[in-house]
Design a protein around this motif. Sequence first.
Motif, mmCIF file in Angstrom:
data_model
loop_
_atom_site.group_PDB
_atom_site.id
_atom_site.type_symbol
_atom_site.label_atom_id
_atom_site.label_comp_id
_atom_site.label_asym_id
_atom_site.label_seq_id
_atom_site.Cartn_x
_atom_site.Cartn_y
_atom_site.Cartn_z
ATOM 1 N N LYS A 45 0.798 -1.271 -0.009
ATOM 2 C CA LYS A 45 -0.043 0.037 -0.054
ATOM 3 C C LYS A 45 1.027 1.168 -0.035
ATOM 4 O O LYS A 45 0.491 2.291 -0.478
ATOM 5 C CB LYS A 45 -0.924 -0.132 1.291
ATOM 6 N N MET A 46 2.009 1.064 0.843
ATOM 7 C CA MET A 46 3.060 2.447 0.661
ATOM 8 C C MET A 46 3.519 2.496 -0.613
ATOM 9 O O MET A 46 4.386 3.486 -0.602
ATOM 10 C CB MET A 46 4.086 2.084 1.918
ATOM 11 N N GLY A 47 3.709 1.559 -1.657
ATOM 12 C CA GLY A 47 4.278 1.445 -2.623
ATOM 13 C C GLY A 47 5.737 1.300 -2.593
ATOM 14 O O GLY A 47 6.391 1.374 -3.414
ATOM 15 N N ARG A 48 6.103 0.563 -1.546
ATOM 16 C CA ARG A 48 7.533 0.073 -1.263
ATOM 17 C C ARG A 48 7.596 -1.386 -1.562
ATOM 18 O O ARG A 48 8.768 -1.749 -1.433
ATOM 19 C CB ARG A 48 7.779 0.401 0.288
ATOM 20 N N LEU A 49 6.594 -1.921 -2.093
ATOM 21 C CA LEU A 49 6.771 -3.578 -2.261
ATOM 22 C C LEU A 49 6.356 -3.793 -3.621
ATOM 23 O O LEU A 49 4.931 -3.423 -4.122
ATOM 24 C CB LEU A 49 6.075 -4.296 -1.108
ATOM 25 N N TYR A 50 7.146 -3.990 -4.655
ATOM 26 C CA TYR A 50 6.600 -4.148 -6.156
ATOM 27 C C TYR A 50 6.669 -5.481 -6.748
ATOM 28 O O TYR A 50 7.763 -5.968 -6.378
ATOM 29 C CB TYR A 50 7.200 -2.888 -7.055
ATOM 30 N N PRO A 51 5.923 -5.752 -7.708
ATOM 31 C CA PRO A 51 5.899 -7.150 -8.262
ATOM 32 C C PRO A 51 6.997 -6.970 -9.474
ATOM 33 O O PRO A 51 7.106 -5.985 -10.132
ATOM 34 C CB PRO A 51 4.459 -7.101 -8.676
ATOM 35 N N CYS A 52 7.800 -8.017 -9.707
ATOM 36 C CA CYS A 52 8.584 -8.566 -10.564
ATOM 37 C C CYS A 52 8.540 -9.493 -11.442
ATOM 38 O O CYS A 52 8.076 -10.479 -10.707
ATOM 39 C CB CYS A 52 9.875 -8.291 -9.803
ATOM 40 N N TYR A 53 8.721 -9.892 -12.606
ATOM 41 C CA TYR A 53 8.450 -10.765 -13.219
ATOM 42 C C TYR A 53 9.629 -11.516 -14.030
ATOM 43 O O TYR A 53 9.554 -12.652 -14.741
ATOM 44 C CB TYR A 53 7.184 -10.496 -14.269
ATOM 45 N N SER A 84 3.321 -1.822 -17.224
ATOM 46 C CA SER A 84 1.954 -1.471 -17.303
ATOM 47 C C SER A 84 1.181 -2.441 -16.843
ATOM 48 O O SER A 84 1.420 -3.673 -16.742
ATOM 49 C CB SER A 84 1.781 -0.951 -18.844
ATOM 50 N N ASP A 85 0.051 -2.017 -16.528
ATOM 51 C CA ASP A 85 -0.962 -2.945 -16.129
ATOM 52 C C ASP A 85 -1.222 -4.183 -17.106
ATOM 53 O O ASP A 85 -1.443 -5.291 -16.742
ATOM 54 C CB ASP A 85 -2.469 -2.088 -15.945
ATOM 55 N N GLU A 86 -1.016 -3.412 -18.426
ATOM 56 C CA GLU A 86 -1.416 -4.578 -19.626
ATOM 57 C C GLU A 86 -0.428 -5.813 -19.740
ATOM 58 O O GLU A 86 -0.634 -6.877 -19.591
ATOM 59 C CB GLU A 86 -1.557 -4.067 -20.947
ATOM 60 N N GLN A 87 0.909 -5.024 -19.252
ATOM 61 C CA GLN A 87 2.067 -6.068 -19.341
ATOM 62 C C GLN A 87 1.904 -7.099 -18.117
ATOM 63 O O GLN A 87 2.188 -8.152 -18.329
ATOM 64 C CB GLN A 87 3.395 -5.244 -19.130
ATOM 65 N N ILE A 88 1.740 -6.460 -16.916
ATOM 66 C CA ILE A 88 1.292 -7.261 -15.707
ATOM 67 C C ILE A 88 0.351 -8.260 -16.109
ATOM 68 O O ILE A 88 0.528 -9.728 -15.724
ATOM 69 C CB ILE A 88 1.031 -6.484 -14.419
ATOM 70 N N ALA A 89 -0.641 -8.003 -16.618
ATOM 71 C CA ALA A 89 -1.594 -8.897 -16.861
ATOM 72 C C ALA A 89 -1.401 -10.211 -17.940
ATOM 73 O O ALA A 89 -1.597 -11.125 -17.528
ATOM 74 C CB ALA A 89 -3.038 -8.455 -17.473
ATOM 75 N N ALA A 90 -0.436 -9.631 -18.693
ATOM 76 C CA ALA A 90 -0.006 -10.695 -19.821
ATOM 77 C C ALA A 90 1.061 -11.713 -19.095
ATOM 78 O O ALA A 90 0.945 -12.860 -19.627
ATOM 79 C CB ALA A 90 0.793 -9.783 -20.929
ATOM 80 N N PHE A 91 1.826 -11.246 -18.128
ATOM 81 C CA PHE A 91 2.698 -12.243 -17.380
ATOM 82 C C PHE A 91 1.686 -13.249 -16.659
ATOM 83 O O PHE A 91 2.155 -14.249 -16.848
ATOM 84 C CB PHE A 91 3.691 -11.150 -16.412
ATOM 85 N N GLU A 92 0.974 -12.332 -15.905
ATOM 86 C CA GLU A 92 -0.074 -13.467 -15.065
ATOM 87 C C GLU A 92 -0.730 -14.471 -15.771
ATOM 88 O O GLU A 92 -0.967 -15.784 -15.472
ATOM 89 C CB GLU A 92 -0.998 -12.720 -14.412
#
Length: 445
Positions: free
Chosen positions: A90-98, A128-136
């Motif tokens: 929530k604080m933006g300090r933990l971010y997802p990586c693929y 981007s949200d699209e790239q994240i969705a594509a990885f998922e």
Amino acid sequence: MKHTVRFAPSPTGNIHIGNVRPALMNWLVALKTGGTFILRYDDTDLERSRTEYAEAIAADLKWLGITPHRIEKQSDRFGLYDTVAERLKKMGRLYPCYETPEELDRRRKRLRARGLPPVYDRSALDLSDEQIAAFESEGRSAHWRFKLEIENINWHDHIRGDIEIDLGSVSDPVLIRADGTYLYTLPSVVDDIDMGISMVIRGEDHVTNTAVQIQIFNLLSGKSPEFAHHNLLTSMTGEGLSKRLGSLSIQSLREKGYEGISVATFAVLVGTSEAIAPSGDLEELAKIFELTKVSKSPAKFDETELLSLNTRQVHQMTYVSACAHLENHIAAELSEELWVAVRGNLEKFSDIHVWLKIVNEGPDEIDLESSDREFVIQAAEYLPSAPWDANTWKTWTNTLKEKTGRKGKSLFMPLRLALTGKSHGPELAALLPVIGLDKTRALLS
Ligand code: GLU
């Protein structure tokens, strides 16, 4: 100040003499300050952690003289880590990586080839949200990195003095793996805060982790504990001691017959400005141990030094403590006179069994030269009458000198061999009253 400290081993193997140094240093600081020592198993790696190893670690610590005030395991505390991880997201300090490990490896190699430090480039922050969705949708799951704020972290280390680390040269650490499991960094900070740890004492291999963790401590709680990073124990040729180095495991040192207190004393004092000398117990050791005496250069493990300390330790062991080492029925066979007569000849405590056998059951039969055999038989005739004391040997051998003309080695060696079956051993003056008149006479016949 009362310190709350912890020893946080991963129960993925047996611990060795190097691993127990932080355990002991933390314990001594707790003792010195009337504080609390927590044994905390870092067992977030469920695949490699084993209950047997956790139990073996507790047994090893007990043998060294450490009885934790509290025992915790991280595998019971995942709920707490999840809550904190959500907070960081929530604080933006933990971010997802693929990125896959291969991809990360390629990038590191490219950076190195250009002479740049292999620091993670944070490209996942631009997804981007699209790239994240594509990885998922490809079935990839994210691993999660902590977004470091680039700053210099400073602290006064109780062993290493003032330290400054530039977090610009450190990659954003992965806190959560793609399979959802936690790496060491976050649970350690969360627990240190939750358990009120006031001082962290650990190996110098953690110095960079500390800089990262201080930033996380400050973010989550507005303050961080004090730190001390001790030198690491290496072999005589400078290699690190691996966890799997069986011969230096605490278990095998125990099986080799070393005293727990010798191993503890050695582990604490090696690589410090304090001379390695026997101590009665850990309370006594706590009085002389200071973090500021720990050297900044590596500590070297030399088993002959440990053996020498152990030998000195046994030589000064009290009768009460010797009996406490033995099963009751064996302790009943050990008189104080015998203990005092032989302890100076023991290298390891277990050698006492050799002397118990010699004195209580008799020595192994020894072949003496015929002239020596005659001398020994003759010597029996001049045995002083009871009661015997520390002067009996002198009285007896003076008479023998006079009657037989023998002196020096040719006088005492046949007697020693006949009475003990050995050419070396404790002073016969001390041993003779322990063996007593009847047995001595029988052995000389
Ligand atoms: N499990 C970590 C280790 O054994 C703990 C380090 C620490 O004390 O924070 O290295």
